[in-house]
Design a protein around this motif. Sequence first.
Motif, short mmCIF file in Angstrom:
data_model
loop_
_atom_site.label_atom_id
_atom_site.label_comp_id
_atom_site.label_asym_id
_atom_site.label_seq_id
_atom_site.Cartn_x
_atom_site.Cartn_y
_atom_site.Cartn_z
N THR A 175 0.83 -1.21 0.00
CA THR A 175 0.00 0.00 0.00
C THR A 175 0.86 1.25 0.00
O THR A 175 0.51 2.26 -0.62
N TYR A 206 -7.21 -2.14 2.51
CA TYR A 206 -6.75 -1.08 3.43
C TYR A 206 -7.07 0.25 2.76
O TYR A 206 -7.96 0.97 3.19
N ASP A 211 -3.50 -0.01 -2.78
CA ASP A 211 -3.15 -1.42 -2.57
C ASP A 211 -2.76 -2.10 -3.87
O ASP A 211 -3.44 -1.94 -4.89
N ALA A 313 -4.50 7.47 2.51
CA ALA A 313 -4.60 6.08 2.94
C ALA A 313 -5.55 5.94 4.14
O ALA A 313 -6.39 5.03 4.18
N ASN A 432 3.29 4.41 -4.79
CA ASN A 432 1.89 4.00 -4.70
C ASN A 432 0.96 5.15 -5.06
O ASN A 432 -0.07 4.94 -5.72
#
Length: 500
Positions: A175, A206, A211, A313, A432
């Motif tokens: 992630t 998550y 992810d 996140a 990410n």
Amino acid sequence: MDIRSMTALEIGEKIRKREISSVEAAKAFLDAAKSEGSATNAYITVLEEEALDAAEKIQKRIDQGESMSPLAGVPVAVKDNLCTKGVKTTAGSKMLENFYPPYHATVIDKLSDAGAVILGKTNQDEFAMGGSTETSYYGITRNPWNTDCVPGGSSGGSAAAVAAKLAPYALGSDTGGSIRQPCAFCGLTGIKPTYGSVSRYGLLAYASSLDQIGPMGKDVKDCAAALSVISGYDIKDSTSILEKPFDFSRAFDGNIKGMKIGVPKNYFEIGISEDVKNAVLNAAKEFEHQGAIVEEFEIPTIEYAVPAYYIIACAEASSNLSRYDGIKFGYRSDQANDLLSTFYQSRSEGFGKEAKRRIMLGSFVLSSGYFDAYYKKALQVRGLIKESFQQAFQKYQVILSPVSPGTAYKIGEQISDPLAMYLADIYTVSINLAGLPAVALPCGFGENGMPVGMQLIGNAFTEETLIKTAYCYQLNTDYHTKTPDLVKNKESLPAKGGDR
């Protein structure tokens, strides 16, 4: 014949040549997991009976001459946030201690179709929230190089299993660095693929826009073979983009002459240890020696990556984890006596400290009055980070950077200081946020004897270039062949519970 010291592809070749059987391979790792597993606590669930049964069935298919993957018959470990039908899948949380999914994650189906033998489910930070595998409800995972140290996280169980020779390769999820950082801490190779190239169906979410599932192994050839198996389009995943699985058959010629590699000099200026800095810069010299053109440049948005990442996140986590309310999904408290207390008690008892922290932060940045000030600005920063990488890739085919500012640290050293742990993600989270691929691989050792990892970052869907570059490095160095002996020689230590 030491099966456990072989790479996954070497085991697969031995099985095809009938020099060993799939059952022998599975038994070697299962026996090791029973006898040595307590030293690292890498597994939450070991599937001895299921693995041996699968190995027997796959061996019959191989004996009948069926054309299968190079990994057919080879054992594999999978992170415990990947759904496995009828097998407990916990995501490292008390909230899911009794969850038995009614379906497989797509990557599990693809592994099974390729003839892989699943050994078990590996330990992880709760719901992948952590960078050390200390937040698991099922106890701390320890680093095989030094069991006083963390293995990294959140895929620390998968990394520890491979490094301790309890599995030849494994799947993890990433992630914000959760494949790459454990690989760096445990001396392994891992691939975080382009967002949308590997199906997320069946991955306990998550942060859905960040992810990604990817492989971890002894070397880049094993990881490439595994990624070829699990990649490709999936109608069950709305973010799936890649039409066909990756084909890396042309990635192993060892030739990178003329390749342009960029090294962000501002990554090496503040907060990085000298041993990590020197190891990565020495790797840059090796690439030059192999004919690549290595140049320094700057990525201007690096200082904004960590705050933007944690805002986005945690916002997505607060939404994804809202389903675990003690009624629809997850643990239900025995202390609850009405609807409100069911929600309150179940979530209070079911989630650990770090999961609660991130849910609260995510709910805060999405709340009225703070949405524009935090979440909206984080999305704007995400756009700037993507743009910075795109500008860099107009000039460079690959970007070389550290994975982490330091090597693996002692258990308990950072768990009480979340900010310090979050800042350790400075080199990984931007990949990410931009949805880019990256390969982590070992490039040296620190003063404390622990492995140092570097990462190669590429533009979207340029995994072949990254693998080609990583293979050239591993062809001319031997860091990826080094293994720890502490699990074998050090007295087994009981896994202590994490900080909850």
